[in-house]
Structures are given as structure tokens and as C-alpha cells.
Design a protein around this motif. Structure first.
Motif: not given
Length: 279
Positions: A259-266
Motif C-alpha cells: 500500500l505504501k508503494h501504491i501511495e508513493t512510487a505508483d
């Protein structure tokens, strides 16, 4: 003239079947138990391996037990009292309590006498329990009772990043993680873990191809995060293959790291993609 053999002299035609035997086998989130009586002391027949099994099952969230009686269920009153006290002590301070299905097939010795006694022992220990005449019905009931859901694995519309294809893949990944959590058998867990792993790999490959097409400036940093995600998912999949799914691992992976990857990098990638397309 030879002597005529009496019935007591005849050799047994079938192998002797032991009594006071309890065997355990963990498959997914169900403790399959074979109880072969008659029992002189139920508590003493319980293998010491039960402690490790209970710890493993408690890590997976809601779990169940199927006790399949064989041969005989006859147990003296004093042994039943000891067993009831043992169950109360075992589950007194335990949050992850099982649901218990007791299987007494019609041919079991002492079935009508002992089924209510064993059922009372489990229910008095605070466990939801039922008696069944066949294993298949018991299994269906246990699987229905231990189905579970995690709010941390539920997709929220607020997770959308503005790229329809990627958003749809993210929704599917959350769905597959929820299927893994819901699986009650080890086979179901392994299959669900494989489906999650392969879809995650395909999804990340899609993003990396998109970054290549767009000439995305932060592509290398983004790819390194993908490598970390796949490494962690691979480790979790290996644990599941060894019958050690830990619900906290799955929730932490999807509900925190992914989820953190979604909210930042993605999210950054989607903004760049939309800006590039609009220009």
C-alpha cells in the motif's frame, strides 16, 4: 486322534487395533485429529506435539479442529472429568479458540453414550462445537465457521492513483490476498499464494514496461522497490509452502508495504504518465 481347537485357541484373522491413541495432522487452518478408543485416560493419550500445532494455528487467525473417533469412544467418567478440566485450562487465556467438529460415525462403539459427554467437555471450555455423523459434513461446517476477513486487505477507492489499468490490477491483487487469507486448507493456501505471486509479478512487469515506454526518470528506483516486494512475497510464499502462513505477515505485506508503494512510487508514476499523455 487330534485335539479339537477351542475358539480361544484360534489365531486372530485381523491385526490388533490399539486404543488410547490420538494423532494430529495440521492442514491449513484445520487440526485434523484421529481419536482411537476405548480410552482409559484421554489426557495422557494427547501427544506433546499439540503445543507446537496450537501455536502454528493461532498465527493464522480463526481455526478449527475435526476430531474423528474410530473404533470406540468409550471413556470412564473420571477420565472425562480430567479431559474437561484439561480443555478448560488449555483455552482459558487463549484468544484464538477453535471451532470443533466431533465425528461419531454410526459404527463407533459407545457413540450414543459418549458423544454428548465429549460435546459438553468442549462447550464447557468455551468452544463452539457440534457432533456429526460423517467427516464431509463436519469439514464443510468447520470451513464455513472459520472463514475470515481482514479490513487491512480490503480495497478502498481512496487507493486509486488515476491510471485505470494499474488501478484495476491493484484491486485484483488485494482480492487475491483476501482469497489467500480465506483459504482453510493447506492446498488452498498454496494455490492462492501462487496466484498472488504470479499476478504480482505480471503487474510489476506491466509497470516496468510502462516506465520504459514513457522514459520515466525514476524508473531504476521504482524497479528496486519492485525487487524488494517480490523478495518479500517469495519469502512469505515459501513459509506457506511449509504450512506456516502467518496472518500478520500477509496483512503487513499488502496493508503496509504494498500500500505504501501504491501511495508513493505508483502515484508518482501515474502522475507522470498522465502528464506525458496529455502533452
Amino acid at each position: 486322534m487330534g485335539l479339537k481347537k477351542s475358539p480361544s485357541d484360534a489365531l486372530p484373522t485381523t491385526p490388533f487395533k490399539g486404543h488410547d491413541q490420538i494423532e494430529y495432522r495440521v492442514r491449513g487452518r484445520i487440526l485434523h485429529t484421529t481419536a482411537r478408543g476405548p480410552f482409559s485416560n484421554v489426557v495422557e493419550a494427547i501427544p506433546p506435539t499439540i503445543t507446537g500445532f496450537l501455536q502454528k494455528l493461532a498465527q493464522q487467525g480463526r481455526w478449527g479442529q475435526i476430531v474423528n473417533f474410530q473404533q470406540s469412544a468409550l471413556t470412564p467418567p473420571t477420565a472425562m472429568q480430567d479431559f474437561a478440566a484439561y480443555l478448560k485450562a488449555r483455552y482459558e487465556n487463549t484468544e484464538a479458540k477453535p471451532v470443533v467438529a466431533l465425528v461419531f460415525e454410526p459404527g463407533i462403539e459407545g457413540r450414543h453414550l459418549m458423544a454428548p459427554e465429549f460435546l459438553k467437555s468442549y462447550t464447557d471450555a468455551g468452544l463452539k462445537s457440534q457432533v456429526f455423523e460423517d467427516y464431509a459434513t463436519a469439514l464443510h461446517w468447520v470451513e464455513s465457521e472459520i472463514s475470515q476477513f481482514s479490513t487491512r486487505l480490503e480495497w478502498q477507492d481512496s487507493y486509486t492513483i488515476g491510471d485505470p489499468a494499474i488501478d484495476e490490477q491493484h484491486r485484483e491483487l488485494f482480492k487475491r490476498a483476501a482469497y489467500l487469507l480465506a483459504a482453510t486448507s493447506h492446498e488452498g493456501q498454496v494455490i492462492s499464494a501462487m496466484r498472488l505471486f504470479h499476478y504480482m509479478r505480471a503487474h510489476l512487469s506491466h509497470e516496468e514496461e510502462l516506465m520504459r515506454q514513457l522514459g520515466y526518470p525514476d524508473a531504476e528506483t521504482h524497479r528496486l522497490e519492485h525487487q524488494d516486494l517480490m523478495a518479500r512475497l517469495n519469502t512469505m510464499s515459501l513459509k506457506i509452502a511449509n504450512e506456516n502462513l502467518v496472518i500478520a505477515d500477509l496483512e503487513e505485506f499488502i496493508g503496509d508495504r504494498f500500500l505504501k508503494h501504491i501511495e508513493t512510487a505508483d502515484t508518482d508514476l501515474a502522475r507522470f504518465a498522465n502528464a506525458t499523455r496529455s502533452s
